[in-house]
Structure formats: structure tokens, C-alpha cells
Write a protein that holds these residues in place. Sequence first.
Motif, short mmCIF file in Angstrom:
data_model
loop_
_atom_site.label_atom_id
_atom_site.label_comp_id
_atom_site.label_asym_id
_atom_site.label_seq_id
_atom_site.Cartn_x
_atom_site.Cartn_y
_atom_site.Cartn_z
N ALA A 39 15.69 8.72 8.02
CA ALA A 39 16.34 9.18 7.00
C ALA A 39 15.28 9.23 5.55
N ALA A 40 14.06 8.60 5.33
CA ALA A 40 12.94 8.51 4.77
C ALA A 40 12.11 9.55 5.22
N ILE A 41 11.79 9.52 6.27
CA ILE A 41 10.73 10.64 7.12
C ILE A 41 11.59 11.52 6.73
N VAL A 42 12.85 12.10 7.02
CA VAL A 42 13.60 13.55 7.36
C VAL A 42 13.09 14.26 5.81
N GLY A 43 13.38 13.33 4.69
CA GLY A 43 13.25 13.75 3.77
C GLY A 43 12.23 14.22 3.08
N CYS A 64 8.40 4.87 -0.89
CA CYS A 64 8.80 3.61 -2.37
C CYS A 64 10.07 3.62 -0.80
N VAL A 65 10.86 4.37 -0.90
CA VAL A 65 12.38 3.52 -0.28
C VAL A 65 11.70 3.01 1.40
N GLN A 66 10.37 3.95 1.65
CA GLN A 66 9.76 3.34 3.10
C GLN A 66 9.99 1.69 2.98
N ALA A 67 8.82 1.56 1.83
CA ALA A 67 7.90 -0.02 1.10
C ALA A 67 9.13 -0.52 1.38
N LEU A 89 0.26 -1.18 -0.12
CA LEU A 89 -0.02 0.13 -0.35
C LEU A 89 0.57 1.45 0.00
N VAL A 90 1.96 0.99 0.50
CA VAL A 90 2.49 2.51 0.64
C VAL A 90 3.14 2.52 -0.15
N ALA A 91 3.73 1.45 -0.62
CA ALA A 91 4.73 1.77 -2.61
C ALA A 91 3.61 1.83 -3.48
N LEU A 146 17.82 3.29 10.89
CA LEU A 146 18.76 4.60 10.00
C LEU A 146 17.74 4.53 8.70
N ILE A 147 17.12 3.61 7.91
CA ILE A 147 16.74 4.20 6.43
C ILE A 147 15.39 4.73 6.62
#
Length: 102
Positions: A73-77, A52-55, A6-8, A69-70
Motif C-alpha cells: 500500500a505504501a509503495i502504490v501510494g 514514513c509508513v514504510q519505516a 534512514l528511510v524515516a 500488505l502495508i
Amino acid sequence: MYFAILVALAGLLFIASGIAAIARGWVFKTRNPVLRPRLYGWGLLAIGFGACVQAADYAVVTDSGLRSLIQTAAIVGMALSTRLVYASRRPDEAELQDGAKP
């Protein structure tokens, strides 16, 4: 796993909307008018990439330290890229200097 799918899909929708805004200047109808559609598109593209990085991280990475870590970084971005979306709804500085009201 279903959550990652779903996130993707949501990320791909943001990416498609960002590409449409950058290439054609087309945006979804929103309550607040978008004054700079290309900047809005770059913001949507960055948010979609972060989703997409989170998914992918959720579906592929097994190490909890690397996952954390990933994800961070994805949330901050994505949080920083919302500034692009907000900025796209504000007039340019040149328009403000000509006496126009925001």
C-alpha cells in the motif's frame, strides 16, 4: 533497523519540503521548473508519508502478511503521488487553451 531510520529521515525531509512548498511556495532548485509549487508540495508530502509508513512498518510490525500488505500500500501510494509531482511541472489547462506552448 538502521535502514528504517534512514528511510524515516528521508521521509521527514520530503514532508518538510512539502510543507514549505504548500505554505510558502518554496521548492528546491530542480532541473525542470516547477510551475505549481502547491501541487508539488502535496506530492512531496504524500511521498514522505509513504516513506514514513514504510519505516514504521519495518520497525514495528512483526507479522509477515500484514507487513507485505502495508509495504504494498505504501509503495502504490508513493507511486501514485509521483503523478502529482509530474503534474506540477506542466502548465494548467487554462494556460494551454490560451495558445501558450507547453
